[in-house]
Design an enzyme around this catalytic site. Structure first.
Site, short mmCIF file in Angstrom:
data_model
loop_
_atom_site.label_atom_id
_atom_site.label_comp_id
_atom_site.label_asym_id
_atom_site.label_seq_id
_atom_site.Cartn_x
_atom_site.Cartn_y
_atom_site.Cartn_z
N ASP A 29 127.82 21.49 45.08
CA ASP A 29 128.35 20.22 44.47
C ASP A 29 129.27 20.96 43.16
O ASP A 29 129.59 20.20 42.64
CB ASP A 29 127.29 19.43 44.02
CG ASP A 29 126.15 19.77 43.19
OD1 ASP A 29 126.28 21.14 42.88
OD2 ASP A 29 125.49 19.00 42.69
N SER A 30 128.94 22.25 42.92
CA SER A 30 129.79 22.79 41.76
C SER A 30 131.20 22.60 42.35
O SER A 30 132.00 22.51 41.35
CB SER A 30 129.42 24.25 41.99
OG SER A 30 129.51 24.87 43.40
N ASP A 89 125.61 20.64 50.12
CA ASP A 89 125.02 20.17 48.71
C ASP A 89 124.66 18.90 48.62
O ASP A 89 125.83 18.22 48.66
CB ASP A 89 125.54 20.84 47.79
CG ASP A 89 124.70 21.37 46.43
OD1 ASP A 89 123.41 21.20 46.92
OD2 ASP A 89 125.13 21.88 45.72
N LYS A 115 121.41 21.21 51.36
CA LYS A 115 120.41 21.61 50.12
C LYS A 115 120.17 20.47 49.16
O LYS A 115 120.90 19.68 48.95
CB LYS A 115 121.16 22.64 49.37
CG LYS A 115 120.38 23.23 48.19
CD LYS A 115 121.13 24.55 47.58
CE LYS A 115 122.20 24.28 46.60
NZ LYS A 115 121.90 23.63 45.78
N GLU A 156 117.51 29.64 40.61
CA GLU A 156 118.91 29.81 39.65
C GLU A 156 118.37 30.17 38.18
O GLU A 156 117.59 29.31 37.89
CB GLU A 156 119.63 28.54 39.94
CG GLU A 156 121.06 28.56 39.04
CD GLU A 156 122.06 27.57 39.30
OE1 GLU A 156 121.94 26.64 40.35
OE2 GLU A 156 122.81 27.67 38.45
O1 KIV Z 1 126.62 23.90 43.73
C1 KIV Z 1 126.48 25.28 43.98
O2 KIV Z 1 127.61 25.83 43.96
C2 KIV Z 1 124.82 25.61 43.70
C3 KIV Z 1 124.95 27.22 43.59
C4 KIV Z 1 125.12 27.57 42.36
C5 KIV Z 1 123.53 27.71 44.01
O3 KIV Z 1 124.02 24.80 43.76
#
Ligand code: KIV
Length: 298
Positions: free
Chosen positions: A53-54, A92, A122, A191
């Site tokens: 979700d980044s 995610d 995730k 993290e």
């Molecule tokens: O959203 C994401 O990219 C993440 C990673 C930093 C683990 O959760």
């Protein structure tokens, strides 16, 4: 001898991750958000691709991950799974898609598998997330956990900062990771956690840990695509290692293109299509006749 016990072709079998941990073989995970990045990650040999979700920040320009929606993540995940055929692709679950109830979490997790071709999902956090993990795993969807700095709850954690830096907080984190494993997670992201604590958590778990800012003692590492390749302009956290400066390269290429267009250096003959001489002649004759017709009417 192959690094893998059972992975010779096609999709990485999920149980292979446990075997890799047992053998002390490190896992490489990277985020990806579209078809080409999924394909490149696959060709580079990573085991795990996370559609993080980044994306809300690095792809969509928001200043946190919170605004990411199911529709956005579904679309990005579907593009990634079309490109990444061999690695496990993990979607995610965005903020709001699993917080309300176990049932809603299952419905949304299943959408990632059915509509976007994800292999797993995730979820951030422990506590109330534990029953979500059990429910989703119970529905047949593998779940990756995520503790430490969980960006969806950055406000409650006091910002984007390292977690588990007091004995009491490290104990909580350790217990959360064990609880996530007991709830059925096949791997856990740690993290922004002190390396010494991440190493202890890694030793205590059967399932692999994937670190980001959690030191070399984790079973694997993950970096965000845009951070790794130098595509993100914001200030990178200290745990980022930049392997390329693609933003700079892209900017220089575009400047060359703009200059070529303005100077008439692009396109050249090799970039254009020809027409046989006799066809061109016939066309010119037709054009001249059109002009003649127009002149007669004036
Ligand atoms: O959203 C994401 O990219 C993440 C990673 C930093 C683990 O959760």
């Amino acid at each position: 001898m192959s690094k893998y016990a059972s992975w010779t072709h096609g999709k990485l079998p999920l149980p292979e991750l446990l075997e890799l941990k047992r053998r002390g073989q490190k896992l490489a995970m990277v985020t990806a958000y579209d078809f080409p990045s999924g394909r490149i990650a696959d060709e580079a040999g990573v085991e795990l691709v996370l559609v993080g979700d980044s994306a809300a920040m690095v792809v969509l320009g928001h200043d946190s991950t919170v605004p990411a929606t199911m529709d956005e993540l579904l679309m990005l995940t579907a593009a990634v799974t079309r490109g990444a055929k061999r690695p496990l692709v993990i979607a995610d679950m965005p903020f709001g898609s699993f917080q309300v109830s176990d049932d809603e979490a299952v419905v949304n997790a299943v959408r990632f598998v059915k509509e976007a071709g994800a292999d797993a999902v995730k979820l951030e956090g422990a506590g109330p997330t534990l029953s979500r993990v059990q429910a989703i795993v119970g529905a047949g969807v593998p779940v990756m956990g995520h503790v430490g700095l969980t960006p969806q709850s950055a406000t409650m954690l006091g910002g984007f900062k390292a977690q588990g830096r007091t004995a009491a907080k490290a104990e909580r984190l350790y217990a959360d990771a064990l609880a996530l494993e007991a709830a059925g997670c096949f791997a856990i992201v740690l993290e922004a956690v002190p390396a010494a604590i991440a190493a202890r958590v890694t030793e205590a778990l059967q399932v692999p840990t994937i670190g980001i800012g959690a030191g070399a003692g984790c079973d694997g590492q993950v970096l965000v695509w845009h951070d790794l390749l130098g595509l993100y302009e914001g200030k990178a956290p200290r745990f980022v290692k930049r392997y390329a400066d693609l933003a700079d390269q892209a900017k220089r290429a575009l400047e060359d293109y703009v200059a070529d267009v303005r100077q008439g250096r692009f396109p050249e003959e090799q970039h254009t299509y020809a027409i046989p001489d006799e066809e061109l002649e016939a066309f010119e004759g037709w054009l001249a006749a059109q002009h003649g017709v127009q002149a007669d009417h004036q």
